[in-house]
Scaffold this motif. Structure first.
Motif, PDB file in Angstrom:
ATOM      1  N   PRO A   1       1.056  -3.492   9.252  1.00  0.00           N
ATOM      2  CA  PRO A   1       1.296  -2.944   7.910  1.00  0.00           C
ATOM      3  C   PRO A   1       1.759  -1.500   8.024  1.00  0.00           C
ATOM      4  O   PRO A   1       1.282  -0.753   8.891  1.00  0.00           O
ATOM      5  N   PRO A   2       2.673  -1.049   7.165  1.00  0.00           N
ATOM      6  CA  PRO A   2       3.323   0.254   7.373  1.00  0.00           C
ATOM      7  C   PRO A   2       2.384   1.451   7.358  1.00  0.00           C
ATOM      8  O   PRO A   2       2.470   2.328   8.228  1.00  0.00           O
ATOM      9  N   LEU A   3       1.484   1.530   6.386  1.00  0.00           N
ATOM     10  CA  LEU A   3       0.608   2.699   6.299  1.00  0.00           C
ATOM     11  C   LEU A   3      -0.430   2.706   7.420  1.00  0.00           C
ATOM     12  O   LEU A   3      -0.770   3.765   7.958  1.00  0.00           O
ATOM     13  N   PHE A   4      -0.919   1.527   7.789  1.00  0.00           N
ATOM     14  CA  PHE A   4      -1.845   1.439   8.922  1.00  0.00           C
ATOM     15  C   PHE A   4      -1.127   1.815  10.214  1.00  0.00           C
ATOM     16  O   PHE A   4      -1.687   2.490  11.085  1.00  0.00           O
ATOM     17  N   PHE A   5       0.125   1.385  10.340  1.00  0.00           N
ATOM     18  CA  PHE A   5       0.966   1.742  11.480  1.00  0.00           C
ATOM     19  C   PHE A   5       1.063   3.269  11.600  1.00  0.00           C
ATOM     20  O   PHE A   5       0.858   3.853  12.669  1.00  0.00           O
ATOM     21  N   VAL A   6       1.375   3.930  10.464  1.00  0.00           N
ATOM     22  CA  VAL A   6       1.484   5.389  10.449  1.00  0.00           C
ATOM     23  C   VAL A   6       0.147   6.036  10.814  1.00  0.00           C
ATOM     24  O   VAL A   6       0.087   6.995  11.592  1.00  0.00           O
ATOM     25  N   ALA A   7      -0.952   5.500  10.244  1.00  0.00           N
ATOM     26  CA  ALA A   7      -2.280   6.087  10.473  1.00  0.00           C
ATOM     27  C   ALA A   7      -2.673   6.022  11.948  1.00  0.00           C
ATOM     28  O   ALA A   7      -3.129   7.020  12.526  1.00  0.00           O
TER      29      ALA A   7
ATOM     30  N   ALA B   1       4.571   8.319   5.656  1.00  0.00           N
ATOM     31  CA  ALA B   1       4.082   7.224   4.824  1.00  0.00           C
ATOM     32  C   ALA B   1       5.209   6.682   3.942  1.00  0.00           C
ATOM     33  O   ALA B   1       5.426   5.465   3.858  1.00  0.00           O
ATOM     34  N   LEU B   2       5.963   7.574   3.313  1.00  0.00           N
ATOM     35  CA  LEU B   2       7.075   7.152   2.455  1.00  0.00           C
ATOM     36  C   LEU B   2       8.186   6.501   3.277  1.00  0.00           C
ATOM     37  O   LEU B   2       8.777   5.496   2.860  1.00  0.00           O
ATOM     38  N   LEU B   3       8.464   7.057   4.457  1.00  0.00           N
ATOM     39  CA  LEU B   3       9.523   6.509   5.303  1.00  0.00           C
ATOM     40  C   LEU B   3       9.199   5.100   5.778  1.00  0.00           C
ATOM     41  O   LEU B   3      10.028   4.191   5.676  1.00  0.00           O
ATOM     42  N   PHE B   4       7.984   4.882   6.292  1.00  0.00           N
ATOM     43  CA  PHE B   4       7.635   3.576   6.846  1.00  0.00           C
ATOM     44  C   PHE B   4       7.520   2.512   5.752  1.00  0.00           C
ATOM     45  O   PHE B   4       7.913   1.364   5.964  1.00  0.00           O
ATOM     46  N   VAL B   5       6.982   2.888   4.589  1.00  0.00           N
ATOM     47  CA  VAL B   5       6.899   1.917   3.494  1.00  0.00           C
ATOM     48  C   VAL B   5       8.296   1.592   2.981  1.00  0.00           C
ATOM     49  O   VAL B   5       8.641   0.423   2.764  1.00  0.00           O
ATOM     50  N   GLY B   6       9.134   2.607   2.808  1.00  0.00           N
ATOM     51  CA  GLY B   6      10.488   2.368   2.307  1.00  0.00           C
ATOM     52  C   GLY B   6      11.328   1.554   3.251  1.00  0.00           C
ATOM     53  O   GLY B   6      12.159   0.734   2.822  1.00  0.00           O
ATOM     54  N   GLN B   7      11.129   1.720   4.549  1.00  0.00           N
ATOM     55  CA  GLN B   7      11.934   1.014   5.532  1.00  0.00           C
ATOM     56  C   GLN B   7      11.649  -0.487   5.553  1.00  0.00           C
ATOM     57  O   GLN B   7      12.442  -1.260   6.080  1.00  0.00           O
ATOM     58  N   GLN B   8      10.529  -0.895   4.954  1.00  0.00           N
ATOM     59  CA  GLN B   8      10.235  -2.328   4.838  1.00  0.00           C
ATOM     60  C   GLN B   8      11.246  -3.054   3.968  1.00  0.00           C
ATOM     61  O   GLN B   8      11.511  -4.242   4.162  1.00  0.00           O
TER      62      GLN B   8
ATOM     63  N   SER C   1      -3.079   9.198   5.935  1.00  0.00           N
ATOM     64  CA  SER C   1      -2.477   7.864   6.098  1.00  0.00           C
ATOM     65  C   SER C   1      -3.529   6.764   6.026  1.00  0.00           C
ATOM     66  O   SER C   1      -3.289   5.706   5.426  1.00  0.00           O
ATOM     67  N   HIS C   2      -4.704   6.987   6.615  1.00  0.00           N
ATOM     68  CA  HIS C   2      -5.781   5.994   6.499  1.00  0.00           C
ATOM     69  C   HIS C   2      -6.222   5.843   5.047  1.00  0.00           C
ATOM     70  O   HIS C   2      -6.485   4.718   4.583  1.00  0.00           O
ATOM     71  N   ALA C   3      -6.311   6.955   4.314  1.00  0.00           N
ATOM     72  CA  ALA C   3      -6.702   6.890   2.906  1.00  0.00           C
ATOM     73  C   ALA C   3      -5.675   6.107   2.091  1.00  0.00           C
ATOM     74  O   ALA C   3      -6.037   5.277   1.241  1.00  0.00           O
ATOM     75  N   LEU C   4      -4.391   6.344   2.367  1.00  0.00           N
ATOM     76  CA  LEU C   4      -3.335   5.612   1.659  1.00  0.00           C
ATOM     77  C   LEU C   4      -3.361   4.131   2.023  1.00  0.00           C
ATOM     78  O   LEU C   4      -3.145   3.263   1.167  1.00  0.00           O
ATOM     79  N   SER C   5      -3.625   3.821   3.299  1.00  0.00           N
ATOM     80  CA  SER C   5      -3.690   2.430   3.740  1.00  0.00           C
ATOM     81  C   SER C   5      -4.833   1.690   3.044  1.00  0.00           C
ATOM     82  O   SER C   5      -4.669   0.553   2.570  1.00  0.00           O
ATOM     83  N   LEU C   6      -5.997   2.335   2.972  1.00  0.00           N
ATOM     84  CA  LEU C   6      -7.146   1.712   2.298  1.00  0.00           C
ATOM     85  C   LEU C   6      -6.888   1.539   0.811  1.00  0.00           C
ATOM     86  O   LEU C   6      -7.207   0.488   0.228  1.00  0.00           O
ATOM     87  N   SER C   7      -6.310   2.552   0.173  1.00  0.00           N
ATOM     88  CA  SER C   7      -6.049   2.454  -1.271  1.00  0.00           C
ATOM     89  C   SER C   7      -4.993   1.401  -1.593  1.00  0.00           C
ATOM     90  O   SER C   7      -4.996   0.817  -2.678  1.00  0.00           O
TER      91      SER C   7
END
Length: 313
Positions: free
Chosen positions: A32-38, A85-92, A197-203
């Motif tokens: 998952p993108p945010l977990f990847f970033v974290a 976070a924005l880059l990895f999510v957007g690249q999906q 990034s972990h906080a964003l992934s959890l949320s």
């Protein structure tokens, strides 16, 4: 103009950041993108902590001024954490070509923020022309599908916000006038980016239990954690301190070049003739912005002065 040291920092940053797009493309298929970033910044934080323990004193790591605190927050939360976070999510949601073009608006956006927040980092007309030439070169290299680039959806706004966040953060760091070194700010900033990034992934409710980690995903994670998650940011923030945010962020024009070559060499992607032409166009734009001033020949200058004196020009 770039000195030998800033040129080396520029080259290392561009190469390491360029590999991020290749590694992200490989890793996002499994993580998952945010977990990847974290996790990327978890690894980077460990690497930087080990480096700091052997190379930096407590005095060098201790924030002393408000500028130091602002610099740390801008480094960790803006340039590293939220941007990625924005880059990895957007690249999906789009191709790597579209992502490269949108994210390469960074050098265009940086002078806008610099004009608002700084006085010494503004570009001349020549510099602005070089920026436009560089962006045209990025378009040739990335060769995005026009319908994907101009179409709707969430990818373009996310990537644009990522480019804007990165540009703003670099200018804020420059304005903060921190007394800490860029290295010390990065040592603090990467763990902050990991927490964010972990906080964003959890949320976002990303599911991580039972994830498979094939060798290619593990290799991608180690690359973005160590090389483009720790080393690249050390060189990049040193470059911002030395060359200024506007000129430092020109490296994002070269990131798609590295990404295209890496995709060809590692992932077996094609490298069309238009991309090769784009490499030259990007380099031309870079020379326009950062090259030495071009002086007119003495005979032409003399003729212009004579015309001005006669009132004909």
């Amino acid at each position: 103009m770039f000195s030998r040291r800033t040129g080396a920092l520029f080259l290392v940053s561009a190469v390491l950041f360029g590999g991020t797009f290749v590694a992200a493309k490989a890793g996002l298929a499994h993580l998952p993108p945010l977990f990847f970033v974290a996790v990327r910044f978890d690894i980077g934080a460990v690497v930087l902590a080990a480096y700091a323990a052997t190379s930096l004193s407590r005095a060098e790591l201790r924030p002393r001024t408000v500028g130091d605190v602002v610099g740390i927050l801008a480094t960790g939360l803006l340039v590293i954490g939220l941007t990625n976070a924005l880059l990895f999510v957007g690249q999906q949601y789009t191709t790597s070509g579209v992502a490269a073009v949108v994210f390469s608006l960074n050098p265009i956006l940086t002078p806008v923020f610099a004009a608002l927040l700084l006085s010494e980092d503004r570009l001349s007309v020549r510099g602005s022309a070089g920026m436009v030439v560089g962006l045209l070169g990025v378009g040739l290299v990335a060769d995005p599908d026009p319908s994907a680039l101009l179409g709707g959806g969430i990818a373009i706004p996310l990537l644009f916000c990522g480019a804007a966040t990165s540009a703003l953060g670099a200018v804020v760091i420059r304005r903060a006038e921190a007394t800490m070194s860029s290295t010390a700010r990065t040592v603090w900033g990467v763990p902050l980016a990991a927490v964010l990034s972990h906080a964003l992934s959890l949320s976002a409710g990303e599911s991580v239990p039972g994830l498979s980690m094939p060798p290619i995903a593990l290799a991608a994670l180690l690359y973005v954690g160590v090389f483009s998650g720790a080393i690249a940011y050390l060189t990049y923030f040193a470059l911002v301190d030395e060359a200024g945010a506007t000129r430092a962020n020109l490296l994002f024009y070269f990131v798609p070049v590295v990404s295209a070559i890496g995709g060809w060499a590692v992932l077996g992607e094609t490298l069309p003739v238009a991309s090769l032409v784009g490499f030259g166009v990007i380099f031309t734009g870079f020379l326009i912005v950062s090259g030495p001033p071009v002086a007119l020949p003495a005979s032409i200058r003399r003729a212009l002065r004579e015309r001005i004196a006669r009132g004909r020009l």
